[in-house]
Write an enzyme that holds these catalytic residues in place. Structure first.
Site, PDB file in Angstrom:
ATOM      1  N   TYR A 148       0.857  -1.182   0.000  1.00  0.00           N
ATOM      2  CA  TYR A 148       0.000   0.000   0.000  1.00  0.00           C
ATOM      3  C   TYR A 148       0.896   1.235   0.000  1.00  0.00           C
ATOM      4  O   TYR A 148       1.858   1.329   0.770  1.00  0.00           O
ATOM      5  CB  TYR A 148      -0.908   0.039   1.229  1.00  0.00           C
ATOM      6  CG  TYR A 148      -1.724   1.311   1.317  1.00  0.00           C
ATOM      7  CD1 TYR A 148      -2.940   1.402   0.661  1.00  0.00           C
ATOM      8  CD2 TYR A 148      -1.268   2.409   2.032  1.00  0.00           C
ATOM      9  CE1 TYR A 148      -3.688   2.574   0.704  1.00  0.00           C
ATOM     10  CE2 TYR A 148      -2.001   3.581   2.084  1.00  0.00           C
ATOM     11  CZ  TYR A 148      -3.210   3.662   1.427  1.00  0.00           C
ATOM     12  OH  TYR A 148      -3.932   4.824   1.481  1.00  0.00           O
ATOM     13  N   GLU A 157      -3.168   7.479  -4.416  1.00  0.00           N
ATOM     14  CA  GLU A 157      -3.177   6.197  -3.707  1.00  0.00           C
ATOM     15  C   GLU A 157      -2.919   5.071  -4.699  1.00  0.00           C
ATOM     16  O   GLU A 157      -3.550   5.021  -5.753  1.00  0.00           O
ATOM     17  CB  GLU A 157      -4.519   5.992  -3.010  1.00  0.00           C
ATOM     18  CG  GLU A 157      -4.572   4.728  -2.160  1.00  0.00           C
ATOM     19  CD  GLU A 157      -5.907   4.577  -1.448  1.00  0.00           C
ATOM     20  OE1 GLU A 157      -5.953   4.823  -0.236  1.00  0.00           O
ATOM     21  OE2 GLU A 157      -6.903   4.234  -2.109  1.00  0.00           O
TER      22      GLU A 157
END
Length: 393
Positions: free
Chosen positions: A115, A203
């Protein structure tokens, strides 16, 4: 302004960030030909069919599915097309899928999912990098269950992202050697993208680390900072009206500030500070504001009317509180705008109006002469308390 995945990945490619090959389709009739073209281009018989909406959690909601043939890809796309996709971020009503991204399938055996995000942390006033070695669809659960697995690194705007920042973060994610160098380069490219494209969020979840140690952005999310829109005329072509609240879109068009909320008491106020205070005092008395609406200090009668119409069209509204302090804004202008909208659409919910300032007596006289069921309040506290009582009744 949020972007779709395929739009974000096009920007990634522009900045040299590795992504899988893919094609976007805007009609179900395009799917078969585009899948075949993608398979021919990649030499692979597997594609990923991805619903495009402005919300995360698509994989768990059934919006990301593998297909091993053209026929299966068409079937997958048809199961999503023009149907609401419900995820944790959409609410129970979901978002209707009106475009689909077709992407090459990758061999994930032996790979890792990371992530990675860059966001504008308004508390520290810095771009902050957030990363975790436990990326993928369960990242939100990881953050709740074991916050120690989430790495955070604020970047000083004076120095910007330095090589030691990238190395330290990469090592914290378990990278070394060539992969660590790749990660450092990728992070610098993302940081440059964040600045040059005026982002508020980037993101990547997951950032794929293959068994050979190569990195690739398997997903992409970008939010653009609305306040920088004047520098980017090209953004207008990226906007998807289907993913925006109609009221917010109309408000932008007429030059007022409106944000839809989850409550049932509409607010029409002049001045952002007063609007925030109005929402707070409604909550204080046990109500729930349905919106933030600031018509501004110098709004004209048409803007007031359009703002009031936007509030009235919300089916969740059970009452409206107009709270105006007239400085540059005249109270009679507000009164005429309210009456015009109420008569045009029809006032079917309680309305409480508190006026103070320039031409206040003239404004009150206009409201009283309208013969509309309007409740007057002498101050903000009385107005908030009264509208909450009327909504409960």
């Amino acid at each position: 302004m949020n972007l779709h995945e395929h739009q974000a990945k096009a920007i990634f490619a522009k900045h040299g960030i590795p992504i899988p090959r893919g094609r976007v389709v805007f009609s179900i009739e395009e799917v078969a030909s585009q899948v075949q073209a993608l398979m021919d281009e990649t030499g692979k018989g597997v594609v990923v069919v991805k619903a495009q909406i402005h919300a995360g959690g698509r994989g768990k909601g059934g919006g990301v599915r593998l297909a091993r043939s053209v026929e299966e890809a068409v079937e997958r796309a048809q199961s999503m097309w023009n149907r609401p996709l419900v995820t944790k971020q959409t609410g129970p009503e979901g978002r209707v899928v009106r475009r689909i991204y077709l992407e090459e399938g990758l061999d994930l055996e032996g790979s890792r999912e990371i992530y990675l995000s860059l966001l504008l942390d308004r508390a520290t006033r810095r771009i902050t990098i957030v990363a975790s070695a436990a990326g993928g669809v369960d990242i939100e659960e990881v953050a709740e269950r074991d916050p120690s697995k989430i790495l955070r690194m604020p970047i000083d705007p004076i120095t910007g992202l330095m090589p030691h920042h990238a190395r330290r973060l990469g090592k914290g994610l378990g990278f070394s050697g060539v992969t660590l160098a790749q990660f450092a380069e990728l992070l610098h490219r993302l940081y440059g993208l964040f600045l040059s494209e005026d982002c508020s969020l980037i993101e990547v979840n997951p950032l794929l680390c293959t068994r050979d140690g190569d990195l690739m952005a398997l997903d992409a999310k970008i939010a653009l900072e609305d306040n920088a829109a004047f520098r980017h005329p090209e953004w207008e072509g990226l906007r998807d009206p289907n993913e925006e609240d109609p009221g917010e879109t109309e408000a932008k068009r007429v030059g007022i500030s409106y944000v839809k909320l989850d409550g049932n008491i509409g607010c029409l106020v002049n001045g952002a500070g007063l609007a925030m205070a109005t929402m707070d005092i409604i909550k204080h008395y046990g109500g729930a504001p349905a919106n933030f609406l600031d018509v501004g200090g110098g709004a004209n009668e048409n803007q007031v009317r359009r703002g009031f119409e936007i509030i009235l069209r919300d089916p969740k509204e059970r009452g409206i509180f107009v709270n105006i302090f007239g400085g540059i804004m005249r109270c009679d202008t507000i009164a005429n705008g309210i009456i015009g909208a109420a008569r045009a659409i029809g006032l079917k919910v309680p309305l409480v109006v508190r006026l103070e300032g320039t031409n206040v007596e003239k404004g009150k006289a206009i409201l009283e002469a309208s013969n509309l069921p309007i409740h007057s309040a002498s101050d903000m506290a009385e107005g908030a308390r009264r509208i909450v009582e009327l909504v409960r009744e």
